[in-house]
Write a protein that holds these residues in place. Sequence first.
Motif, PDB file in Angstrom:
ATOM      1  N   ALA A  15       0.801  -1.258   0.096  1.00 10.82           N
ATOM      2  CA  ALA A  15      -0.141  -0.013   0.040  1.00 10.82           C
ATOM      3  C   ALA A  15       0.755   1.114  -0.063  1.00 10.82           C
ATOM      4  O   ALA A  15       2.042   1.145   0.393  1.00 10.82           O
ATOM      5  N   PHE A  16       0.318   2.202  -0.539  1.00  2.95           N
ATOM      6  CA  PHE A  16       1.079   3.677  -0.446  1.00  2.95           C
ATOM      7  C   PHE A  16       0.751   4.178   0.985  1.00  2.95           C
ATOM      8  O   PHE A  16      -0.202   3.959   1.768  1.00  2.95           O
ATOM      9  N   ALA A  17       1.961   4.634   1.582  1.00  5.04           N
ATOM     10  CA  ALA A  17       2.055   4.952   3.003  1.00  5.04           C
ATOM     11  C   ALA A  17       1.401   6.545   3.207  1.00  5.04           C
ATOM     12  O   ALA A  17       1.509   7.311   2.229  1.00  5.04           O
ATOM     13  N   PHE A  18       0.958   6.867   4.324  1.00  4.76           N
ATOM     14  CA  PHE A  18       0.473   8.093   4.771  1.00  4.76           C
ATOM     15  C   PHE A  18       1.713   9.081   4.558  1.00  4.76           C
ATOM     16  O   PHE A  18       3.052   9.093   5.112  1.00  4.76           O
ATOM     17  N   PHE A  19       1.563  10.160   3.767  1.00  6.62           N
ATOM     18  CA  PHE A  19       2.487  11.236   3.416  1.00  6.62           C
ATOM     19  C   PHE A  19       3.727  10.443   3.003  1.00  6.62           C
ATOM     20  O   PHE A  19       5.047  11.151   3.109  1.00  6.62           O
ATOM     21  N   GLY A 121     -10.156  14.725   2.984  1.00  2.86           N
ATOM     22  CA  GLY A 121     -10.282  13.424   2.562  1.00  2.86           C
ATOM     23  C   GLY A 121      -8.882  13.045   1.688  1.00  2.86           C
ATOM     24  O   GLY A 121      -8.635  11.785   1.645  1.00  2.86           O
ATOM     25  N   ILE A 122      -8.383  13.821   1.036  1.00  2.00           N
ATOM     26  CA  ILE A 122      -7.197  13.760   0.190  1.00  2.00           C
ATOM     27  C   ILE A 122      -5.729  13.666   1.080  1.00  2.00           C
ATOM     28  O   ILE A 122      -4.970  12.992   0.715  1.00  2.00           O
ATOM     29  N   LEU A 123      -5.904  14.871   1.978  1.00  2.00           N
ATOM     30  CA  LEU A 123      -4.669  14.878   2.859  1.00  2.00           C
ATOM     31  C   LEU A 123      -4.474  13.630   3.875  1.00  2.00           C
ATOM     32  O   LEU A 123      -3.463  13.377   4.197  1.00  2.00           O
ATOM     33  N   PHE A 124      -5.945  13.341   4.310  1.00  4.93           N
ATOM     34  CA  PHE A 124      -5.731  12.287   5.514  1.00  4.93           C
ATOM     35  C   PHE A 124      -6.782  11.080   5.131  1.00  4.93           C
ATOM     36  O   PHE A 124      -8.005  10.865   5.644  1.00  4.93           O
ATOM     37  N   PRO A 125      -6.340  10.327   3.879  1.00  6.36           N
ATOM     38  CA  PRO A 125      -7.123   9.464   3.477  1.00  6.36           C
ATOM     39  C   PRO A 125      -7.317   8.104   4.377  1.00  6.36           C
ATOM     40  O   PRO A 125      -6.860   6.929   4.485  1.00  6.36           O
ATOM     41  N   ALA A 126      -7.897   8.362   5.516  1.00 11.09           N
ATOM     42  CA  ALA A 126      -7.936   7.390   6.473  1.00 11.09           C
ATOM     43  C   ALA A 126      -8.734   6.143   5.979  1.00 11.09           C
ATOM     44  O   ALA A 126      -9.547   6.156   5.420  1.00 11.09           O
ATOM     45  N   PHE A 196     -17.650   9.967  12.428  1.00  7.09           N
ATOM     46  CA  PHE A 196     -16.439   9.605  13.373  1.00  7.09           C
ATOM     47  C   PHE A 196     -16.996  10.064  14.618  1.00  7.09           C
ATOM     48  O   PHE A 196     -15.919  10.675  15.635  1.00  7.09           O
ATOM     49  N   LEU A 197     -17.991  10.066  15.243  1.00  2.06           N
ATOM     50  CA  LEU A 197     -18.724  10.736  16.431  1.00  2.06           C
ATOM     51  C   LEU A 197     -18.353   9.687  17.505  1.00  2.06           C
ATOM     52  O   LEU A 197     -18.390  10.076  18.808  1.00  2.06           O
ATOM     53  N   TYR A 198     -17.816   8.512  17.336  1.00  2.00           N
ATOM     54  CA  TYR A 198     -17.730   7.655  18.551  1.00  2.00           C
ATOM     55  C   TYR A 198     -15.879   7.612  18.545  1.00  2.00           C
ATOM     56  O   TYR A 198     -15.569   7.095  19.703  1.00  2.00           O
ATOM     57  N   THR A 204      -4.871  10.531  11.841  1.00  2.00           N
ATOM     58  CA  THR A 204      -5.109  11.908  11.840  1.00  2.00           C
ATOM     59  C   THR A 204      -4.678  12.441  13.304  1.00  2.00           C
ATOM     60  O   THR A 204      -4.662  11.579  14.431  1.00  2.00           O
ATOM     61  N   PRO A 205      -4.257  13.684  13.439  1.00  2.00           N
ATOM     62  CA  PRO A 205      -3.833  14.138  15.068  1.00  2.00           C
ATOM     63  C   PRO A 205      -4.938  13.850  16.097  1.00  2.00           C
ATOM     64  O   PRO A 205      -4.754  14.005  17.138  1.00  2.00           O
ATOM     65  N   LEU A 206      -6.305  13.809  15.534  1.00  2.00           N
ATOM     66  CA  LEU A 206      -7.290  13.652  16.449  1.00  2.00           C
ATOM     67  C   LEU A 206      -7.418  12.448  17.332  1.00  2.00           C
ATOM     68  O   LEU A 206      -7.823  12.114  18.493  1.00  2.00           O
ATOM     69  N   VAL A 207      -6.460  11.305  16.477  1.00  2.00           N
ATOM     70  CA  VAL A 207      -6.226  10.326  17.655  1.00  2.00           C
ATOM     71  C   VAL A 207      -5.645  10.326  18.865  1.00  2.00           C
ATOM     72  O   VAL A 207      -5.996   9.798  19.831  1.00  2.00           O
TER      73      VAL A 207
END
Length: 251
Positions: A15-19, A121-126, A196-198, A204-207
């Motif tokens: 797979a392609f890697a984040f960043f 969605g493009i910058l952080f394709p979770a 992502f309400l739960y 992402t930094p929100l983790v």
Amino acid sequence: MTEFFVRSYEPSDSAFAFFGAGHFLLVLLAAAGLALLLWMTRRLPREKMWTPVRVAAVLVPVLELSHSVWLYLTGVTEVVQLLPLHLCGVQSLFIPLAVFSGSMALRDFVYATSLLGGVFGILFPAGVADYYPLWSFQTIQTVLLHMLLIYVPLAMVTADLHRPDPHRFPRVLCVFLALVLVVGGVDRIFGENYMFLYAPPAGTPLVWVFHTFGRPVYLLITFLLLAGASFIIHLPFAAHRRAAVSVRHSE
């Protein structure tokens, strides 16, 4: 070709890697494609500018439906898990309604949420980065969908088909909060994590925010970030409006 449609359940070395280099390539290609589309739209005669916007408004739900079909064919058979209830997914409903109904409230909502959703969605394709290669249905569908989420609101603005106004921003918040109530009800009843309400999107930094401060603080910070970013992209229109008023008064 069969590998193109394979669904990945865990991170993969192929797979392609984040960043990573592949991710940056996707971002560059998406940016170049959007710039070209907006340039071509802007050059059309005014009476024809709506045509590409309407085509994009139809393609958004088609792409979202193709993803649901792909999920179903790869083993997701529960209907509740196939609903377009993420913030980007609901644009498959709001964008066609905004474009074809002419509702100012819906167009304001699309400008405030679809644009940011497409960018993030493009910058952080979770769920895509680290899981899928560049040449896969999931990767290509994700990039194309989020490109359109960016294109539609920007095309309406650059072609002077819609003019956002910060004074109407409270209506955007009302629509957003009403949507959160509906989606939150679905999440609570069926144990899903739409919008992502739960739990935060992976990668992402929100983790870190979620694990450090807990869910209530995570939701508050996420809301403030989204609302703040949505309002900021309205500010250029406030300056434009003041300039226009100043010109009229000076005449």
